[in-house]
Scaffold this active site. Structure first.
Site, PDB file in Angstrom:
ATOM      1  N   ARG A 131       0.864  -1.181   0.000  1.00  0.00           N
ATOM      2  CA  ARG A 131       0.000   0.000   0.000  1.00  0.00           C
ATOM      3  C   ARG A 131       0.900   1.230   0.000  1.00  0.00           C
ATOM      4  NH1 ARG A 131      -2.962  -0.201   5.188  1.00  0.00           N
ATOM      5  NH2 ARG A 131      -3.518   1.884   4.504  1.00  0.00           N
ATOM      6  N   ASP A 157      -3.504  -6.447  11.180  1.00  0.00           N
ATOM      7  CA  ASP A 157      -4.495  -5.994  10.205  1.00  0.00           C
ATOM      8  C   ASP A 157      -5.046  -7.138   9.353  1.00  0.00           C
ATOM      9  OD1 ASP A 157      -4.389  -3.334  10.984  1.00  0.00           O
ATOM     10  OD2 ASP A 157      -2.665  -2.915   9.709  1.00  0.00           O
ATOM     11  N   ARG A 206      -8.314  -0.157  22.939  1.00  0.00           N
ATOM     12  CA  ARG A 206      -7.586   0.752  23.843  1.00  0.00           C
ATOM     13  C   ARG A 206      -8.560   1.556  24.688  1.00  0.00           C
ATOM     14  NH1 ARG A 206      -4.086   2.388  18.697  1.00  0.00           N
ATOM     15  NH2 ARG A 206      -2.578   0.698  18.792  1.00  0.00           N
TER      16      ARG A 206
HETATM   17  C1  DPM Z   1      -6.009  -2.520  14.002  1.00  0.00           C
HETATM   18  C2  DPM Z   1      -6.176  -1.608  15.057  1.00  0.00           C
HETATM   19  C3  DPM Z   1      -5.376  -0.489  14.748  1.00  0.00           C
HETATM   20  C4  DPM Z   1      -4.741  -0.737  13.490  1.00  0.00           C
HETATM   21  C5  DPM Z   1      -7.073  -1.813  16.262  1.00  0.00           C
HETATM   22  C6  DPM Z   1      -6.338  -1.989  17.598  1.00  0.00           C
HETATM   23  C7  DPM Z   1      -5.211   0.722  15.592  1.00  0.00           C
HETATM   24  C8  DPM Z   1      -6.081   1.834  15.159  1.00  0.00           C
HETATM   25  C9  DPM Z   1      -5.297   3.027  14.775  1.00  0.00           C
HETATM   26  C10 DPM Z   1      -6.623  -3.852  13.852  1.00  0.00           C
HETATM   27  N1  DPM Z   1      -5.180  -1.973  13.062  1.00  0.00           N
HETATM   28  O1  DPM Z   1      -5.113  -1.941  17.713  1.00  0.00           O
HETATM   29  O2  DPM Z   1      -7.040  -2.183  18.617  1.00  0.00           O
HETATM   30  O3  DPM Z   1      -4.568   3.551  15.628  1.00  0.00           O
HETATM   31  O4  DPM Z   1      -5.428   3.451  13.619  1.00  0.00           O
HETATM   32  C11 DPM Z   1      -2.339  -0.399  12.782  1.00  0.00           C
HETATM   33  C12 DPM Z   1      -1.174   0.183  13.372  1.00  0.00           C
HETATM   34  C13 DPM Z   1      -0.130  -0.732  13.163  1.00  0.00           C
HETATM   35  C14 DPM Z   1      -0.649  -1.807  12.458  1.00  0.00           C
HETATM   36  C15 DPM Z   1      -1.090   1.500  14.053  1.00  0.00           C
HETATM   37  C16 DPM Z   1      -1.262   1.458  15.567  1.00  0.00           C
HETATM   38  C17 DPM Z   1       1.338  -0.604  13.548  1.00  0.00           C
HETATM   39  C18 DPM Z   1       1.784  -1.534  14.639  1.00  0.00           C
HETATM   40  C19 DPM Z   1       1.862  -3.017  14.311  1.00  0.00           C
HETATM   41  C20 DPM Z   1      -3.770   0.135  12.722  1.00  0.00           C
HETATM   42  N2  DPM Z   1      -1.976  -1.561  12.214  1.00  0.00           N
HETATM   43  O5  DPM Z   1      -1.826   0.519  16.138  1.00  0.00           O
HETATM   44  O6  DPM Z   1      -0.814   2.439  16.212  1.00  0.00           O
HETATM   45  O7  DPM Z   1       2.612  -3.436  13.415  1.00  0.00           O
HETATM   46  O8  DPM Z   1       1.200  -3.768  15.006  1.00  0.00           O
END
Ligand code: DPM
Length: 364
Positions: A31, A104, A155
């Site tokens: 992406r 994700d 969270r």
């Molecule tokens: C999913 C969540 C979030 C992402 C839900 C959760 C956080 C939401 C956001 C399933 N995917 O954690 O309860 O802050 O937009 C995401 C992030 C990462 C992967 C960003 C983050 C990076 C960290 C990783 C978005 N997906 O969580 O701050 O590799 O795990």
């Protein structure tokens, strides 16, 4: 399209030790977001080191998920949007592998795909990022009614309970947008993000407080990178399998099995904490009501042997993960642990936890 390895492509017919033809161009789909590109480059660099003869190319696609960012969509649907175009490209052989944040990826992958590599987990915890004017404060010491931004119901549910003097508000978009809005507006005192994403995008310096599991347990798969491939593409599967980090594989199998089993029975925020120590895989799993008022939490353990010699190569997928170079018995045990823990939570009443108050802003 940037090329990671511009080595001269060798003439056809020459086969690499792992079955990949040296002339084959391996395309990695990503992406456009900053985090996605960084994660993809990281995996490409690892592959380049392991297979210096293979020609790698990175293909950046914009996905519907990059365009539509509707916070009202449940996370599972968002996951589908985020990955649909890349999946099409993978299916049509336009790309050969796609790098994702493990958290994700849905617990049931679209048919024909598998996770062929799970890389060593980064710190899986969440962190507080403060508005610069609040430097030096913590969630405990921020003034009453301070507004914390997060797009994660997981969270918000945990932190509302633990820090009742704070207010929580849903934010939209991705990491870069969250940070920009935090700094440039006066709407939020702080936001909460995964340490892993902040670190990978070079923003470790913005971490002001790391939330320990007692304050906030993490999401299934958080901090781990997953390489998605076509399940039938044996050459690519074999090549990427050398990226597997055995402990991370087993923890992710347990966590994904836990989530998958719960998804069949209830739809409330889910969080986990796993650890491998002295050949024991220990897992704590929890479910919460959206306002955090109700929760259930349990711990279970199983013995595993991630480094054990493979007597019987694993020939089945475990919650979407293929790790033929790791013992089948440990993968089975990890999956069973996740299912058993979910079953225990369901039997203790996880289904009765209210699923109303979906919108964070209404939850208080
Ligand atoms: C999913 C969540 C979030 C992402 C839900 C959760 C956080 C939401 C956001 C399933 N995917 O954690 O309860 O802050 O937009 C995401 C992030 C990462 C992967 C960003 C983050 C990076 C960290 C990783 C978005 N997906 O969580 O701050 O590799 O795990």
């Amino acid at each position: 399209m940037d090329s990671v390895n511009r080595n001269v492509v060798k003439k056809g017919g020459q086969t690499h030790k792992d079955g990949i033809e040296a002339s084959r161009v391996i395309r990695i789909g990503t992406r456009q977001s900053q985090l996605a590109r960084i994660q993809t480059n990281y995996v490409a660099e690892k592959l380049k080191t392991l297979y210096p003869d293979v020609h790698l190319e990175i293909v950046a696609l914009s996905t519907i998920g990059d365009i539509i960012q509707d916070p009202a969509l449940p996370k599972i649907e968002v996951k589908v949007l985020f990955t649909k175009d890349l999946d099409d490209a993978l299916k049509k052989n336009e790309v050969d592998l796609v790098v994702h944040s493990m958290k994700d990826l849905p617990t049931i992958l679209p048919t024909g795909f598998t996770i062929g590599a799970v890389l060593q987990r980064e710190n899986p915890l969440d962190a507080v990022v403060l508005h610069p004017k609040n430097a030096g404060l913590t969630l405990d010491t921020l003034p009453s009614e301070s507004v914390i931004g997060t797009s994660s119901v997981r969270r918000a549910a945990q932190l509302k309970k633990r820090f009742p003097h704070l207010k929580f508000k849903q934010i939209q978009g991705e990491l870069d947008i969250h940070l920009k809005n935090l700094d440039e507006k006066e709407d939020y005192a702080a936001i909460v993000q995964a340490v892993a994403g902040l670190k990978r995008t070079g923003r470790e310096g913005r971490v002001s407080q790391i939330l320990e599991p007692d304050d906030c347990m993490y999401a299934v798969g958080q901090g781990a990178l997953a390489v998605k491939v076509r399940a039938q593409d044996n050459d690519i599967l074999k090549m990427v399998s050398s990226l597997h980090h055995p402990d991370t594989v087993l923890r992710c199998i347990a966590e994904r099995a836990f989530l998958k089993h719960l998804e069949g029975g209830c739809s409330v925020p889910v969080a986990v904490h796993t650890e491998i120590k002295d050949l024991m895989l220990s897992m704590t799993g929890a479910v919460f009501s959206f306002d955090g008022a109700e929760s259930l939490k349990e711990n279970m353990q199983t013995s595993v042997d991630p480094g054990n010699q493979v007597k019987k190569p694993a020939d089945t997928q475990h919650v979407g993960i293929t790790a033929r170079n790791m013992p089948q018995s440990s993968q089975d045990a990890a999956e069973k642990l996740g299912v058993n823990l979910a079953t225990r939570l369901l039997s203790k009443g996880a289904m009765e936890i209210p699923t109303t108050a979906r919108l964070l802003n209404e939850a208080r």
